[in-house]
Design a protein around this motif. Structure first.
Motif, short mmCIF file in Angstrom:
data_model
loop_
_atom_site.label_atom_id
_atom_site.label_comp_id
_atom_site.label_asym_id
_atom_site.label_seq_id
_atom_site.Cartn_x
_atom_site.Cartn_y
_atom_site.Cartn_z
N SER A 1 40.29 8.41 -18.08
CA SER A 1 39.89 7.12 -18.64
C SER A 1 41.11 6.40 -19.19
O SER A 1 41.99 7.02 -19.77
CB SER A 1 38.84 7.31 -19.74
OG SER A 1 39.40 7.98 -20.83
N ASN A 2 41.13 5.12 -18.97
CA ASN A 2 42.23 4.30 -19.45
C ASN A 2 41.68 2.93 -19.77
O ASN A 2 41.01 2.32 -18.94
CB ASN A 2 43.33 4.24 -18.37
CG ASN A 2 44.47 3.36 -18.81
OD1 ASN A 2 44.41 2.15 -18.68
ND2 ASN A 2 45.51 3.97 -19.34
N GLU A 3 41.97 2.46 -20.97
CA GLU A 3 41.32 1.23 -21.41
C GLU A 3 41.82 0.01 -20.64
O GLU A 3 41.03 -0.86 -20.26
CB GLU A 3 41.54 1.04 -22.91
CG GLU A 3 40.73 -0.11 -23.45
CD GLU A 3 40.89 -0.27 -24.95
OE1 GLU A 3 41.36 0.68 -25.61
OE2 GLU A 3 40.55 -1.35 -25.45
N LEU A 55 45.94 5.55 -13.89
CA LEU A 55 45.17 6.72 -13.46
C LEU A 55 46.06 7.73 -12.74
O LEU A 55 45.88 8.94 -12.87
CB LEU A 55 44.01 6.31 -12.54
CG LEU A 55 42.84 5.56 -13.16
CD1 LEU A 55 41.58 5.80 -12.34
CD2 LEU A 55 42.59 5.95 -14.60
N ALA A 57 40.89 -6.44 -10.17
CA ALA A 57 41.31 -5.31 -9.32
C ALA A 57 42.56 -4.61 -9.83
O ALA A 57 43.66 -4.79 -9.31
CB ALA A 57 41.52 -5.79 -7.88
N PRO A 58 42.40 -3.76 -10.86
CA PRO A 58 43.57 -3.15 -11.51
C PRO A 58 44.38 -2.23 -10.59
O PRO A 58 43.84 -1.64 -9.66
CB PRO A 58 42.95 -2.32 -12.64
CG PRO A 58 41.54 -2.06 -12.19
CD PRO A 58 41.14 -3.27 -11.42
N GLY A 59 45.67 -2.13 -10.88
CA GLY A 59 46.53 -1.19 -10.16
C GLY A 59 46.24 0.23 -10.62
O GLY A 59 45.60 0.46 -11.64
N MET A 60 46.74 1.18 -9.85
CA MET A 60 46.39 2.58 -10.08
C MET A 60 47.36 3.32 -10.99
O MET A 60 47.14 4.49 -11.30
CB MET A 60 46.31 3.30 -8.73
CG MET A 60 45.04 3.02 -7.97
SD MET A 60 43.61 3.70 -8.83
CE MET A 60 43.94 5.46 -8.58
N PHE A 77 42.98 -0.15 -17.62
CA PHE A 77 42.37 -0.05 -16.29
C PHE A 77 40.93 -0.55 -16.33
O PHE A 77 40.51 -1.35 -15.49
CB PHE A 77 42.44 1.42 -15.85
CG PHE A 77 41.82 1.71 -14.52
CD1 PHE A 77 42.52 1.46 -13.36
CD2 PHE A 77 40.56 2.26 -14.44
CE1 PHE A 77 41.96 1.74 -12.11
CE2 PHE A 77 39.99 2.54 -13.20
CZ PHE A 77 40.69 2.28 -12.04
N CYS A 78 40.18 -0.08 -17.33
CA CYS A 78 38.77 -0.45 -17.45
C CYS A 78 38.62 -1.94 -17.73
O CYS A 78 37.80 -2.62 -17.10
CB CYS A 78 38.12 0.37 -18.56
SG CYS A 78 36.35 0.09 -18.74
N ARG A 79 39.42 -2.48 -18.66
CA ARG A 79 39.35 -3.91 -19.00
C ARG A 79 39.65 -4.77 -17.77
O ARG A 79 38.97 -5.75 -17.51
CB ARG A 79 40.36 -4.25 -20.10
CG ARG A 79 39.88 -3.91 -21.50
CD ARG A 79 40.95 -4.32 -22.53
NE ARG A 79 40.58 -3.86 -23.85
CZ ARG A 79 39.80 -4.54 -24.70
NH1 ARG A 79 39.34 -5.72 -24.34
NH2 ARG A 79 39.48 -4.05 -25.87
N GLU A 80 40.68 -4.39 -17.04
CA GLU A 80 41.05 -5.18 -15.85
C GLU A 80 39.94 -5.14 -14.80
O GLU A 80 39.61 -6.15 -14.19
CB GLU A 80 42.37 -4.68 -15.26
CG GLU A 80 43.57 -5.08 -16.11
CD GLU A 80 44.88 -4.54 -15.54
OE1 GLU A 80 44.87 -3.99 -14.43
OE2 GLU A 80 45.91 -4.66 -16.24
N TYR A 81 39.38 -3.95 -14.62
CA TYR A 81 38.31 -3.84 -13.63
C TYR A 81 37.12 -4.71 -14.00
O TYR A 81 36.58 -5.44 -13.18
CB TYR A 81 37.87 -2.37 -13.49
CG TYR A 81 36.91 -2.15 -12.35
CD1 TYR A 81 37.38 -2.04 -11.05
CD2 TYR A 81 35.54 -2.08 -12.56
CE1 TYR A 81 36.52 -1.86 -9.99
CE2 TYR A 81 34.66 -1.90 -11.50
CZ TYR A 81 35.15 -1.79 -10.21
OH TYR A 81 34.28 -1.61 -9.16
N ARG A 82 36.74 -4.66 -15.28
CA ARG A 82 35.58 -5.44 -15.73
C ARG A 82 35.86 -6.94 -15.69
O ARG A 82 34.95 -7.74 -15.58
CB ARG A 82 35.17 -5.05 -17.14
CG ARG A 82 34.74 -3.60 -17.32
CD ARG A 82 33.56 -3.21 -16.45
NE ARG A 82 33.16 -1.83 -16.75
CZ ARG A 82 32.57 -1.01 -15.88
NH1 ARG A 82 32.31 -1.42 -14.65
NH2 ARG A 82 32.23 0.20 -16.24
#
Lengths: 364, 393, 85
Positions: B106-108, B125, B119-122, B110-115
C-alpha cells in the motif's frame, strides 16, 4: 517425520471445494471473469480468475460476517472447507490446532478502502475497522476466532515463495510437537489496485489462454483464491490424501535436483514471460505437469498445486495439464490418466530473485 | 519435550533511543526520551501525537525504509558476532524478520493518484515489491538458507526469533539472522489514532493515567548460531534462547482476551522448553504499550504466573515499534542480562489499583541469569521468549 | 428526519448491520453487548461515524461511553452538541 494431508479446502477460478477443482482438472477449463479497473487512462476489464465466497454462509452466520473483508472471507472459507473435507468440522474448539497462513499481497482491498477513508474525509475520519482488518494476519485471526483455535498462529509473506516458506513453519510445529494439527492455507486477493499494478507491470496477455509451458510468451492471467490443507503427523492419523516428505527452500537451484529421476514435477510456471525460461532450464528430461491455468497467477498459487498433487496421489493417477499441448520445455508433459503407483510428486516454485521452494509428496 | 538452548552471538538495533545497541542502552539508563510530533510526514489531524522516530536515519531511495532499518541492524549484529562475508559464504545462513509495514502493498501517493484518475506510475509499488525485509538481507549478503518474513502484527519480532531458534535446532541453517523491522509512516499513524489508543502526550506504561501508546520505528536483529559453528570458531555466546512459546487468544481482532488465557499458555510453553523454573526469572520485559486494556491484562497475568518478578516496559523509550517491538525488546533483554540491571519504566508515576502490579521505577540491579520478554498482538497472538546468559555453556 | 432516525440509518449502513431495518432498533436498547451486539471496535468506529456525519468530535472513550448508551442517548448527545456549536 512425514506429514499427512487430511483435508483440502480450495476456492478459486475453478469454483468452490475439491469436487469443483476435480471437475476443472478433468475438463481443463476454469471460469474466466475479470477485475474492473476504473482508471487505466480509460476503464478496462482485466481478464482474471476470480473466487467467490458465498458458500461461507453455510459455515458462518451472515451477522457474524458483517465486518469481515473479502481477503479474510477467502481465508475463512478455505479453512472451513478443509475441515469439512477432513470430516472434523463438528469437533468444536481446537486447542491443539496451529494456524499458518501464507499470502503474497495480504488484504489489499480493505487496505485501500482504509486509505480511501482518510483521503476522502480527512485524517480524522479514518476508519478504525478498516485499519484493523488491513493487518496481514487478519485472516489468521478470524480463523482462530471462529474455530476457537488457541494454538500458535503465524502469517508469512514472502511473495512467490510464501507457500513453501510457510509450509516449513507448519512442518516445524508438528515436528516439535507444539501442535497436533496445522491448518495451513494460502490466500491472495485480487483487488482493483493489485489488478491495476498487474496491468501496468505486465500489460495485456499475448494469448487468450494461459500457456505456461511456452517460453518467451506473456500469457499469465491474474488469479485469486484460497487453498488450505489440514496437516497432521503421519503416525497419528489414518486415511487422508497423501504424505509430505520434504519441504526445501533456498536459492540457486541446479538441474538434477529431483530425488528420483522419474518423479512427476508440478511446475508453478504461470505464464509470466520473465519466469518461463527459468522453469524450463530446470526441467531437462523431467516428467512435468502444470495446473496454473485453472487458478491463475498469484503468490498463493503453489498451495493449489499441493492440493492437485494430493488429489492425484490419492486417486493414483495423473490429470492432464491444461494448456499442456503447447510446450517448448525440454521435458515430457505427462498425459492425464497415467498411473502414479509408487511415484513421487514434487511441486516446484521459483521466485524472481533466484529463490526456490520444493515440496516432495508421496502416496499414503 | 525439552529443546536445546540456542546461542546468540551478535546483536544490533536502531530506534529513537539510539542508532546502535550501546547508544540505545546508554540513553535508557540515563532516563532520557524525546518523542515529538512526526517530522517525516504530515497529518491534517487536529491533534499532533508524539512519536519516536529514528531521526538520523535516511534510507536509500530504492529501498523501503522498513527494510533499510532491518539491514542497518543486521550489519551491526553480524559485526558484533565477528562474522565476515568470506566466512559467511561457507555457511548456510537463514533470515527471519518480523514486520507489519514491510509487506503491505500500500502506498498513499499511488492510491491518491489512482483515485484522482491520473494512472499512477509503478515506482512506489515496485520499491515495495523488491523490499521484502527478509529477502533484502538475504540478497545483500548472498545468503541461501531459509528466508521468511513474519507478519503477525505486534508479536512478529518475537515470533521471528522463536522460529529462527527452531531452524538452528533442527539444522535448517548454521546461522540465522532473526529480528524485526518497521518504519513509522502516515498510514500506521492515522490507523492507531483512529483506534483511539494513541496518547496525546508521552506514553505512560502501567500508570493509572495511561491513555495509550506512542508509535515508534526500529530495526533489531540477533545472530543465532549453531553449536558446530560456534565450536569451530571458538565464539563465546552473549546469551541463549532458552524458550519460546506462542498461543492465540481466538477472542477478538483488536482486544486482548480479558482473562489472559493465551498469554498464560505462551508463558507456560516457553518455560517448558527448557524446564525453566519461574522463580529463576530475574525480570520481565513486558509488552507494556500503555493502552488501558493491554497493561491491565498483562499485569494481571504476571501477578498470577510470575508473582513478585520485577517488570518494565521499554516502550517509554522507543515507542511501540510494532513488528520490530519483539526483536528490539529481545535485544534489550539480553543486554540487560549482561549488565545485571534494568532501566526504570519511564512514564510511570501513579500506581493503578486495577493493575496486577507496578513496574520498576528506577534503574534496578538484579541477580540472576534468566529473563523473559513478551509480546501481545492484534489478532490475539501472544508470544514469549526466555533468554539466559548461562544457558548452554 | 429526526436525529434518531438519521442515526439508525447511518449505523445500519456504516456498521454493516444490513439484516436490520431502522424500525427493528429499539431507541432505548443498549448499543453494546446485549441489544445491538456492538463491541469495542464498533465503539471506535462510532466515534468516526459521528465525526463524519455530524461534524462532532468525541475526544476519547470516556466521553463516548456515556453518549453511546442507546440510540436515544446518542441522539440527545448529538442534538446537544449541535445546539451548543
Amino acid at each position: 517425520m512425514k506429514i499427512a494431508i487430511q483435508g483440502i479446502g480450495v476456492v478459486g477460478g475453478f469454483g468452490t471445494g475439491v469436487a469443483d477443482m476435480r471437475q476443472a482438472l478433468l475438463s481443463g477449463v476454469s471460469n474466466r471473469s475479470s477485475v474492473h479497473l476504473s482508471n487505466c487512462g480509460e476503464p478496462l476489464d482485466l481478464s482474471a480468475l476470480r473466487a467467490e465466497t458465498s458458500r461461507l454462509n453455510d459455515f458462518v452466520p451472515i451477522k457474524a460476517q458483517r465486518r469481515i473483508d473479502n481477503f479474510s472471507k477467502l481465508g475463512l472459507l478455505g479453512a472451513y472447507l478443509a475441515l469439512e473435507d477432513a470430516g472434523v468440522l463438528a469437533e468444536g474448539p481446537q486447542e491443539r490446532l496451529g494456524v499458518v497462513i501464507a499470502s503474497g499481497y495480504g488484504a489489499t482491498g480493505i487496505t485501500y478502502a482504509f486509505l480511501d477513508s482518510f483521503i476522502n474525509d480527512g485524517d480524522i475520519c479514518a476508519s478504525p475497522t478498516y485499519f484493523a482488518n488491513s493487518v496481514h494476519n487478519s485472516a489468521a485471526a478470524y480463523i482462530s476466532i471462529m474455530l476457537g483455535a488457541t494454538g500458535p498462529s503465524s502469517t508469512v509473506s514472502q511473495f512467490h515463495l510464501s507457500v513453501p516458506s510457510a509450509l516449513q513453519t507448519a512442518w516445524l510445529w508438528l515436528a516439535e510437537g507444539r501442535v497436533d494439527r496445522v491448518l495451513f492455507g494460502a490466500v491472495d486477493e485480487l483487488s482493483e489496485l493489485i489488478g491495476y499494478a498487474w496491468y501496468r507491470q505486465r500489460g495485456r496477455a499475448d494469448h487468450s489462454d494461459m500457456i505456461p509451458l511456452v517460453t518467451g510468451r506473456e500469457s499469465a492471467i491474474p488469479g485469486e483464491g484460497a487453498a488450505f490443507l489440514l496437516l497432521s503427523r503421519q503416525e497419528e492419523v489414518q486415511g487422508g490424501y497423501c504424505l509430505i516428505d520434504h519441504v526445501t527452500t533456498g536459492r540457486f537451484l541446479k538441474p538434477g535436483f529431483l530425488r528420483t529421476p522419474d518423479e512427476l514435477l508440478i511446475l508453478g510456471a504461470d505464464g509470466r514471460r520473465d519466469m518461463g525460461a527459468n522453469y524450463a532450464a530446470l526441467t531437462e528430461k523431467s516428467n512435468i505437469a502444470c495446473f496454473t491455468p485453472l487458478y491463475g497467477s498469484m503468490p498463493a498459487g503453489p498451495a493449489f498445486d499441493l492440493a492437485v498433487a494430493s488429489l492425484m496421489l490419492k486417486e493414483g493417477k495423473t490429470f492432464a495439464s491444461p494448456g499442456g499441448s503447447e510446450c517448448d520445455f525440454p521435458a515430457q508433459v505427462v498425459p492425464g490418466g497415467s498411473s502414479l503407483e509408487g511415484s513421487r510428486v514434487s511441486s516446484l516454485t521459483l521466485s524472481d530473485d533466484d529463490g526456490y521452494g520444493l515440496v516432495n509428496l508421496t502416496q499414503l | 519435550m525439552t529443546s536445546r538452548p540456542v546461542a546468540i552471538t551478535g546483536m544490533g538495533c536502531i530506534c529513537a533511543a539510539g542508532n546502535n545497541l550501546d547508544d540505545s542502552m546508554a540513553s535508557m539508563f540515563r532516563g532520557t526520551r524525546d518523542p515529538a510530533p512526526p517530522l517525516n510526514f504530515f497529518s491534517n489531524h487536529p491533534i499532533r501525537y508524539p512519536v519516536f522516530e529514528a531521526r538520523d536515519f535516511v534510507e536509500p531511495p530504492d529501498l523501503l525504509r522498513t527494510s533499510a532499518l532491518g539491514l542497518h541492524a543486521a550489519k551491526e549484529a553480524l559485526a558484533d558476532a565477528g562474522l565476515d562475508q568470506d566466512f559467511l559464504n561457507t555457511l548456510r545462513v537463514g533470515v527471519c524478520v518480523g514486520t507489519t509495514v514491510g509487506c503491505a502493498i500500500s502506498n498513499e501517493t499511488f492510491c491518491r493518484e489512482y483515485r484522482s484518475l491520473s494512472a499512477p506510475g509503478m515506482a512506489p509499488l515496485e520499491r515495495i515489491l523488491r523490499s521484502n525485509p527478509a529477502a533484502v538481507i538475504a540478497r545483500e549478503f548472498g545468503f541461501s538458507g531459509p528466508c521468511q518474513t513474519i507478519v503477525n502484527a505486534c508479536s512478529s519480532g518475537t515470533d521471528a526469533v522463536g522460529l529462527a531458534a527452531s531452524w538452528i535446532r533442527t539444522g535448517a541453517c548454521d546461522i540465522a539472522l532473526a529480528g524485526g523491522a518497521d518504519e513509522l509512516g502516515r498510514i500506521t499513524y492515522i490507523g492507531f489514532i483512529a483506534l483511539l489508543i494513541a496518547d496525546e502526550s508521552h506514553c505512560k506504561p502501567f500508570d493509572a493515567n495511561r491513555k495509550g501508546l506512542n508509535l515508534g520505528e526500529a530495526g533489531a536483529m540477533l545472530v543465532l548460531e549453531s553449536e558446530q559453528v560456534r565450536k569451530l570458531r571458538k565464539k563465546k555466546a552473549r546469551s541463549f534462547v532458552l524458550g519460546y512459546g506462542s498461543a492465540c487468544d481466538a477472542y477478538h481482532l483488536t482486544a486482548p482476551r480479558p482473562d489472559g488465557a493465551g498469554l498464560k499458555s505462551a508463558i507456560a510453553e516457553a518455560l517448558a522448553c527448557n524446564n525453566t523454573d519461574p522463580a529463576s526469572i530475574a525480570f520481565v520485559n513486558a509488552h507494556g504499550t500503555g493502552t488501558p486494556e493491554n497493561d491491565r491484562v498483562e499485569t494481571r497475568v504476571l501477578a498470577e504466573v510470575l508473582p513478585g518478578v520485577p517488570f518494565l516496559s521499554t516502550k517509554g523509550y522507543t515507542g511501540h515499534t510494532l513488528g520490530a517491538a519483539g526483536a528490539i525488546e529481545a535485544v534489550f533483554t539480553v543486554a540487560c542480562l549482561e549488565r545485571g540491571a534494568i532501566p526504570a519504566n519511564i512514564g510511570f508515576a501513579t500506581p493503578d489499583p486495577e493493575l496486577g502490579g507496578t513496574p520498576v521505577t528506577e534503574n534496578t540491579s538484579f541477580r540472576g541469569t534468566v529473563a523473559l520478554s513478551e509480546s501481545l498482538a492484534f489478532g490475539g497472538n501472544n508470544s514469549v521468549l526466555i533468554f539466559g546468559t548461562a544457558g548452554g555453556e | 428526519m429526526n436525529t434518531k432516525e438519521k442515526l439508525k440509518k447511518i449505523l445500519i449502513t456504516d456498521l454493516n448491520l444490513e439484516e436490520l431495518a431502522p424500525e427493528d432498533i429499539d431507541d432505548s436498547a443498549p448499543l453494546f453487548g446485549e441489544g445491538l451486539g456492538l463491541d469495542s471496535l464498533d465503539a471506535v468506529e462510532l466515534v468516526v461515524i459521528i465525526q463524519k456525519h455530524f461534524g462532532i468530535e468525541i475526544k476519547d472513550m470516556e466521553e463516548g461511553r456515556s453518549a453511546f448508551q442507546s440510540i436515544e442517548a446518542l441522539a440527545a448527545y448529538i442534538d446537544r452538541r449541535l445546539a451548543a456549536a
